[in-house]
Design a protein around this motif. Structure first.
Motif, PDB file in Angstrom:
ATOM      1  N   VAL A  89      24.842 -18.652  13.510  1.00 39.43           N
ATOM      2  CA  VAL A  89      24.277 -19.091  14.250  1.00 39.43           C
ATOM      3  C   VAL A  89      23.671 -20.095  15.608  1.00 39.43           C
ATOM      4  CG1 VAL A  89      22.025 -19.207  13.280  1.00 39.43           C
ATOM      5  CG2 VAL A  89      21.179 -18.065  15.202  1.00 39.43           C
ATOM      6  N   HIS A  90      23.394 -20.099  16.934  1.00 40.37           N
ATOM      7  CA  HIS A  90      23.134 -21.085  17.607  1.00 40.37           C
ATOM      8  C   HIS A  90      22.620 -20.332  18.528  1.00 40.37           C
ATOM      9  CE1 HIS A  90      26.503 -19.208  19.109  1.00 40.37           C
ATOM     10  NE2 HIS A  90      26.343 -20.009  20.762  1.00 40.37           N
ATOM     11  N   ILE A  91      21.780 -21.769  19.473  1.00 43.88           N
ATOM     12  CA  ILE A  91      21.042 -20.979  20.594  1.00 43.88           C
ATOM     13  C   ILE A  91      21.869 -21.641  21.777  1.00 43.88           C
ATOM     14  CG2 ILE A  91      18.269 -21.679  22.014  1.00 43.88           C
ATOM     15  CD1 ILE A  91      18.466 -20.200  19.149  1.00 43.88           C
ATOM     16  N   GLU A  92      21.124 -20.091  22.728  1.00 45.21           N
ATOM     17  CA  GLU A  92      22.191 -20.527  23.665  1.00 45.21           C
ATOM     18  C   GLU A  92      21.127 -19.939  25.374  1.00 45.21           C
ATOM     19  OE1 GLU A  92      26.877 -18.810  25.846  1.00 45.21           O
ATOM     20  OE2 GLU A  92      26.525 -18.995  23.701  1.00 45.21           O
ATOM     21  N   ASP A  93      21.563 -20.503  26.118  1.00 45.98           N
ATOM     22  CA  ASP A  93      20.406 -20.491  27.674  1.00 45.98           C
ATOM     23  C   ASP A  93      21.034 -18.983  28.304  1.00 45.98           C
ATOM     24  OD1 ASP A  93      19.510 -22.062  27.509  1.00 45.98           O
ATOM     25  OD2 ASP A  93      21.145 -23.193  28.838  1.00 45.98           O
ATOM     26  N   PHE A  94      20.907 -18.541  29.071  1.00 42.99           N
ATOM     27  CA  PHE A  94      21.062 -16.943  29.835  1.00 42.99           C
ATOM     28  C   PHE A  94      19.939 -16.441  31.064  1.00 42.99           C
ATOM     29  CE2 PHE A  94      17.414 -15.202  27.665  1.00 42.99           C
ATOM     30  CZ  PHE A  94      17.096 -14.274  28.453  1.00 42.99           C
ATOM     31  N   THR A  95      20.643 -16.137  32.077  1.00 44.64           N
ATOM     32  CA  THR A  95      19.729 -16.181  33.473  1.00 44.64           C
ATOM     33  C   THR A  95      20.711 -14.679  33.530  1.00 44.64           C
ATOM     34  OG1 THR A  95      22.476 -16.857  34.446  1.00 44.64           O
ATOM     35  CG2 THR A  95      20.954 -18.628  34.076  1.00 44.64           C
ATOM     36  N   ALA A  96      19.791 -14.264  34.880  1.00 48.70           N
ATOM     37  CA  ALA A  96      19.962 -12.724  35.242  1.00 48.70           C
ATOM     38  C   ALA A  96      20.903 -12.297  35.560  1.00 48.70           C
ATOM     39  CB  ALA A  96      18.656 -12.976  36.424  1.00 48.70           C
ATOM     40  N   ASN A 111      24.832 -23.361  31.883  1.00 42.74           N
ATOM     41  CA  ASN A 111      24.071 -24.538  32.979  1.00 42.74           C
ATOM     42  C   ASN A 111      22.980 -23.934  33.476  1.00 42.74           C
ATOM     43  OD1 ASN A 111      26.455 -26.170  32.687  1.00 42.74           O
ATOM     44  ND2 ASN A 111      27.864 -24.926  33.120  1.00 42.74           N
ATOM     45  N   SER A 112      22.385 -23.228  33.038  1.00 42.14           N
ATOM     46  CA  SER A 112      21.468 -22.457  33.180  1.00 42.14           C
ATOM     47  C   SER A 112      20.538 -23.225  34.169  1.00 42.14           C
ATOM     48  CB  SER A 112      20.652 -21.551  32.850  1.00 42.14           C
ATOM     49  OG  SER A 112      19.487 -20.995  33.626  1.00 42.14           O
ATOM     50  N   PRO A 113      19.991 -23.249  34.997  1.00 42.66           N
ATOM     51  CA  PRO A 113      18.591 -23.687  35.467  1.00 42.66           C
ATOM     52  C   PRO A 113      17.646 -23.685  35.063  1.00 42.66           C
ATOM     53  CG  PRO A 113      19.028 -22.318  36.925  1.00 42.66           C
ATOM     54  CD  PRO A 113      20.187 -21.670  36.276  1.00 42.66           C
ATOM     55  N   TYR A 114      17.402 -22.712  34.130  1.00 50.50           N
ATOM     56  CA  TYR A 114      16.717 -22.689  33.906  1.00 50.50           C
ATOM     57  C   TYR A 114      16.603 -22.644  31.641  1.00 50.50           C
ATOM     58  CZ  TYR A 114      15.124 -20.212  37.700  1.00 50.50           C
ATOM     59  OH  TYR A 114      15.052 -20.384  39.031  1.00 50.50           O
ATOM     60  N   SER A 115      17.167 -23.506  31.976  1.00 46.86           N
ATOM     61  CA  SER A 115      17.614 -23.517  29.867  1.00 46.86           C
ATOM     62  C   SER A 115      16.356 -24.298  29.631  1.00 46.86           C
ATOM     63  CB  SER A 115      18.608 -25.500  30.029  1.00 46.86           C
ATOM     64  OG  SER A 115      19.244 -25.353  29.410  1.00 46.86           O
ATOM     65  N   ALA A 163      18.576 -24.782  25.362  1.00 49.31           N
ATOM     66  CA  ALA A 163      18.676 -24.732  24.514  1.00 49.31           C
ATOM     67  C   ALA A 163      18.822 -26.064  24.056  1.00 49.31           C
ATOM     68  CB  ALA A 163      20.445 -24.443  24.985  1.00 49.31           C
ATOM     69  N   SER A 164      18.795 -26.763  25.781  1.00 48.99           N
ATOM     70  CA  SER A 164      18.500 -28.993  24.772  1.00 48.99           C
ATOM     71  C   SER A 164      16.965 -28.535  24.036  1.00 48.99           C
ATOM     72  CB  SER A 164      18.611 -29.584  26.216  1.00 48.99           C
ATOM     73  OG  SER A 164      18.146 -29.099  27.201  1.00 48.99           O
ATOM     74  N   TRP A 165      16.188 -28.000  24.253  1.00 50.15           N
ATOM     75  CA  TRP A 165      14.431 -27.960  23.691  1.00 50.15           C
ATOM     76  C   TRP A 165      14.501 -27.485  22.583  1.00 50.15           C
ATOM     77  CZ3 TRP A 165      11.326 -25.602  27.958  1.00 50.15           C
ATOM     78  CH2 TRP A 165      11.211 -26.664  29.806  1.00 50.15           C
ATOM     79  N   THR A 166      15.779 -26.411  21.814  1.00 57.54           N
ATOM     80  CA  THR A 166      15.583 -26.407  20.901  1.00 57.54           C
ATOM     81  C   THR A 166      16.174 -26.450  19.434  1.00 57.54           C
ATOM     82  OG1 THR A 166      15.162 -24.454  22.601  1.00 57.54           O
ATOM     83  CG2 THR A 166      15.351 -23.482  19.760  1.00 57.54           C
ATOM     84  N   LYS A 167      15.979 -26.747  18.881  1.00 60.99           N
ATOM     85  CA  LYS A 167      16.455 -26.487  16.482  1.00 60.99           C
ATOM     86  C   LYS A 167      16.391 -25.426  16.638  1.00 60.99           C
ATOM     87  CE  LYS A 167      16.406 -32.052  17.517  1.00 60.99           C
ATOM     88  NZ  LYS A 167      15.622 -32.575  16.372  1.00 60.99           N
ATOM     89  N   VAL A 168      17.689 -24.406  15.751  1.00 60.14           N
ATOM     90  CA  VAL A 168      17.278 -22.999  14.957  1.00 60.14           C
ATOM     91  C   VAL A 168      17.503 -23.794  13.923  1.00 60.14           C
ATOM     92  CG1 VAL A 168      19.676 -22.871  15.969  1.00 60.14           C
ATOM     93  CG2 VAL A 168      18.311 -21.485  14.790  1.00 60.14           C
ATOM     94  N   ALA A 169      17.447 -23.012  12.674  1.00 62.57           N
ATOM     95  CA  ALA A 169      17.874 -23.663  11.098  1.00 62.57           C
ATOM     96  C   ALA A 169      17.288 -21.713  10.227  1.00 62.57           C
ATOM     97  CB  ALA A 169      16.639 -24.467  10.739  1.00 62.57           C
ATOM     98  N   GLY A 201       7.401 -23.953  34.361  1.00 65.08           N
ATOM     99  CA  GLY A 201       7.758 -22.868  34.674  1.00 65.08           C
ATOM    100  C   GLY A 201       8.469 -21.803  33.696  1.00 65.08           C
ATOM    101  N   GLY A 202       9.396 -20.693  34.415  1.00 66.99           N
ATOM    102  CA  GLY A 202      10.386 -19.956  32.714  1.00 66.99           C
ATOM    103  C   GLY A 202      11.130 -20.771  32.787  1.00 66.99           C
ATOM    104  N   HIS A 203      12.005 -20.203  31.072  1.00 67.66           N
ATOM    105  CA  HIS A 203      12.631 -20.216  30.608  1.00 67.66           C
ATOM    106  C   HIS A 203      12.947 -19.593  29.887  1.00 67.66           C
ATOM    107  CE1 HIS A 203      12.631 -24.703  32.393  1.00 67.66           C
ATOM    108  NE2 HIS A 203      10.830 -24.356  32.437  1.00 67.66           N
ATOM    109  N   PHE A 204      14.677 -19.507  29.808  1.00 66.42           N
ATOM    110  CA  PHE A 204      15.194 -18.279  28.493  1.00 66.42           C
ATOM    111  C   PHE A 204      15.963 -18.466  28.065  1.00 66.42           C
ATOM    112  CE2 PHE A 204      14.603 -17.292  33.209  1.00 66.42           C
ATOM    113  CZ  PHE A 204      13.191 -16.474  33.475  1.00 66.42           C
TER     114      PHE A 204
END
Length: 309
Positions: free
Chosen positions: A78-85, A97-101, A103-109, A135-138
């Protein structure tokens, strides 16, 4: 066969033909067999999507659960990935490379684990928002099956499934939603009548829109309020939302007014469209029936007189 008997039979045949035409024009279906086949899936995730809010510089955790519906033990990653519309139908695209990234703020376990048949595994994402991240991040939990390279004879089916999360970071945000277009078919013979609302979000945060479409007839009388369910619209994207006026028989000119609300302050936006409805085939059949009755009025009168004396 007597003349009166022939006229009686002709009258009954005529009535049956009229009844058949009327039923056909109204779209009655006497037999309707619907078959559906649902493909089995090996993995099931919950929730499919979720929303959260966070203050700049603060940390929150969100959770997702993966369930193994197969009969095999699956080695998971499992990993964290950004998404956009993507597009205007609510589709998404996973990217890095989302402008609403987020993933770089997030750690998963945990990041890897084995999932037994019928078992569940909960994973936790820890999100720390930067101080300038309003703002909004996804983002999304992306679960995938990692092939077991040690077992050369085992056939591993590649599977991947995602659980989305939308995070709103408080601060100076711009909520700006507009109705880009609002339309219905210009002409409808029968209902239901579909409405299409296209929204454009020019702000920097996702917003949820909801509301009603008020439909009135040519005399200004309310026909129905059509509920438009709540829908998220991503920033810098369009979103098409559909709703139906579920009325079968309609006649004349109609006006539809969409009254929608969005955002944290319940801001309102409106749009109006018109459409025309007329049951042309039904009207044609009624006219044909009336014409036939007029042309056969003498024969029908004689038949009824003979039948009832």
């Amino acid at each position: 066969m007597s003349k009166s008997r022939r006229m009686k039979q002709a009258s009954w045949v005529f009535l049956w033909v009229v009844l058949f035409l009327l039923l056909g024009s109204l779209g009655f279906t006497f037999c309707n067999y619907v078959t559906a086949q649902i493909a089995g899936q090996g993995l099931e995730v919950s929730p499919p999507s979720q929303e959260a809010a966070i203050d700049p510089g603060k940390t929150i955790t969100i959770k997702a659960k993966i369930h193994n519906r197969s009969n095999n033990t699956l080695p998971m990653n499992v990993h964290i990935e950004d998404f956009t519309a993507k597009g205007d139908q609510g589709q998404i695209a996973l990217n890095s490379n989302s402008p609403y990234s987020i993933a770089s703020w997030t750690k998963v376990a945990p990041k890897t684990f084995s999932l037994s048949p019928g078992a569940d595994q909960e994973v936790i994402a820890t999100i720390t928002a930067p101080r300038d991240g309003a703002g909004g991040h996804f983002g999304s939990f992306v679960f995938s099956v990692t092939p077991d390279n040690q077992d050369k004879n085992a056939a591993t089916v590649s599977q991947e499934i995602a659980s989305l999360f939308l995070v709103k970071v408080s601060g100076p945000v711009n909520e700006k939603l507009t109705i880009k277009s609002f339309s219905a078919p210009g002409y409808s013979e029968f209902g239901p009548v579909p409405f299409n609302l296209t929204f454009n979000n020019s702000g920097n945060v996702y917003v949820k829109t909801f509301g009603l479409i008020n439909v009135t007839d040519m005399f200004g009388k309310k026909v129905e309020d059509v509920v438009v369910p709540g829908t998220n619209v991503f920033p810098q994207a369009d979103r098409v939302v559909t709703a139906d006026l579920n009325k079968r028989f309609l006649f004349g000119n109609y006006t539809a007014t969409a009254l929608m609300y969005y955002g944290s302050q319940n801001q309102s936006i409106t749009a109006t469209t018109t459409f025309f409805a007329f049951p042309a085939r039904l009207a044609a059949i009624v006219l044909v029936v009336l014409l036939l009755l007029f042309l056969m009025r003498k024969r029908i009168g004689k038949a009824l007189k003979t039948l009832f004396g």
